[in-house]
Write an enzyme that holds these catalytic residues in place. Sequence first.
Site, PDB file in Angstrom:
ATOM      1  N   CYS A 111      36.781  39.797  41.414  1.00  0.00           N
ATOM      2  CA  CYS A 111      37.770  40.041  42.471  1.00  0.00           C
ATOM      3  C   CYS A 111      37.298  39.930  43.913  1.00  0.00           C
ATOM      4  CB  CYS A 111      38.386  41.415  42.256  1.00  0.00           C
ATOM      5  SG  CYS A 111      39.169  41.638  40.652  1.00  0.00           S
ATOM      6  N   HIS A 171      40.851  45.128  48.378  1.00  0.00           N
ATOM      7  CA  HIS A 171      39.549  45.116  47.701  1.00  0.00           C
ATOM      8  C   HIS A 171      38.461  44.516  48.596  1.00  0.00           C
ATOM      9  CE1 HIS A 171      37.481  44.875  43.474  1.00  0.00           C
ATOM     10  NE2 HIS A 171      36.842  45.658  44.336  1.00  0.00           N
TER      11      HIS A 171
END
Length: 620
Positions: free
Chosen positions: A74, A133
């Site tokens: 990610c 993130h």
Amino acid sequence: MKKSLLLFTPLFFAVALTAHAGRKPNILLIVADDLGYGELTSQGFTKEIPTPHIDSIGANGVRFTNGYVSGPYCSPTRAGLLTGRYQERFGHEFNPGIPVVAGEPTGLPLTETTLGQRLKAAGYATGWFGKSHLGTEPPFHPQQRGFDEFYGFLAPGSHSFISVGKGTNAMLRGTEPLKEVPYLTEAFATETCSFMERNRERPWFVYLPFNAVHAPLETLEKYESRFSSIQDPKRRKFAALLSALDDAVGSVLTKVRDLGLEEDTLIYFISDNGGPTESITSSNGPLKGFKAQTSEGGIRVPFAIQWKGKIPAGKTDTRPVIQLDLATTSLAAAGVSIDPAWKLDGVNLLPYLTGENAGNPHDALYWRFGQQLAIRSGDWKLVKSAADGVIDRAEPGKATTRDAKLYNLTEDIGEENDLAAAHPEKVAELAKLWNEWNATLVDPKWTPPGFNPDGGRLKKLKKAASASSKSGPWKSGDLLEVADSPDIAGKGFSLTADLETTEAPQGVIIAQGGHTRGYALHVVGGKLAFSLRSDGELFNVLAAEALPTGRHTVEARISASGEVELKVDAKTVATGKVALVKRRPGEGLNIGNDGKNPVGLYTAPNTFNGKVLKAFLGEP
């Protein structure tokens, strides 16, 4: 009257065409989370889950069959995507974990300039709707990185229903936590549509990073009911999640058309990495490996670009490209002059898309992920991957090309036939190129979740001579591997821990498992909490009053029927109800932190800020 209309109409269209031609293009960047290479129906490997709206982007533009991302999971991919630079150049090699330099915040380094900042400076309205993130501290907030509007969450948790309130997992509008949280896949699309409509008269840039189809598989009945023929419940929920994502993409694309902006909008669709098949069933088709691996299944992704009237429609392109190219392409489309001092690694794909340039955009593409690595040049790929048992996923350490495998991807898309012994000259050629690229990188700024800055795993508990190691006693820093951890499947149990803190308590006391199955006894917002995952579904029980500093004994008792009672110094502070964990958790037990994939709505490792002096697991 008819004559005047005939005279007016050509003039009207001439003015309209002039305005249309002079407009800077809007840019819509859509990112799926953990969507495997083989899932979209347009990829040609399955028709099980229809994805007509996502497929339309490639049908109305160009679909790349060799589209890559620079990170196999990610956060690194997102860092490279928004900067147009290999993220290893600035230390963003892993998902944020423990900083190598103590106290240094972890997030997309402030030395880097984002695509949002560059387009905002060029007069664009900029909106970010979805997952970040890229850091949870205030300097890393999207509105500090070039985005006018933000609606999403900062932490890595990818739940479809995010907790309401304060903290890194709160769902935010700007910097304010929401009081109510809708189904996020739908909400991100709704917010995007609103932003596009409010800014229809000026060029806009939308970054739309969905959290679907990342685990846990949280969906709505209206989507799941579409797939009653799928017998596997996990696969059925995945299908529902992907179908919801496709609907959301469809609503955004419809809004672009309804606003009359389709020919003025450059649209991208990618996934951030390959599918983690075991946890969510997301298929990588014929590719080898999965998320967090440098095999093709971890880094080759669905990749499509649409710009109606500007690039061809319905074209399939086999040339290797990478998500780093999207920033450079967007800047070129926006008329932004690219300064060589920016040192972008991405290539402007527009001349390749239009046919002006028939060559390959890249001589080579590169990867480094701890001790894993890869380089692709033409048909050839040199790779060292966890899929080959070389190393365990995000294991930190120095990567070397020694014992790397060689594949010809045109002849062997599944990376089954290692040709290193047959072509030592090609191995040497690619190893030289990779080593030269590697020499331009910096060391990671942090280790992945679950590892110490020295590269080792968080402290492991030595096996005891008897089975008592599966019940304690344990203390801060102890860890049990999966095989040595308690089997709580279908059972009630109790947790007891003696704590000592000199400041307001915060963090994980004891955790076992991850974001699919497991539990955590932790302190959030100063209050004792118990979180449990059962097949991805999250249950939380939270005390009403803060846990004082000092020395205390805390308990969580979970009955065989799922009744939960939390105690502090033998006083009941909360009760609740949970489902039992149906299968043994696939990750081990940690004391004083949650080492890898967090059970609760917090960022791993969420280390306890005091001491766990003694902890036990027993009967309820």
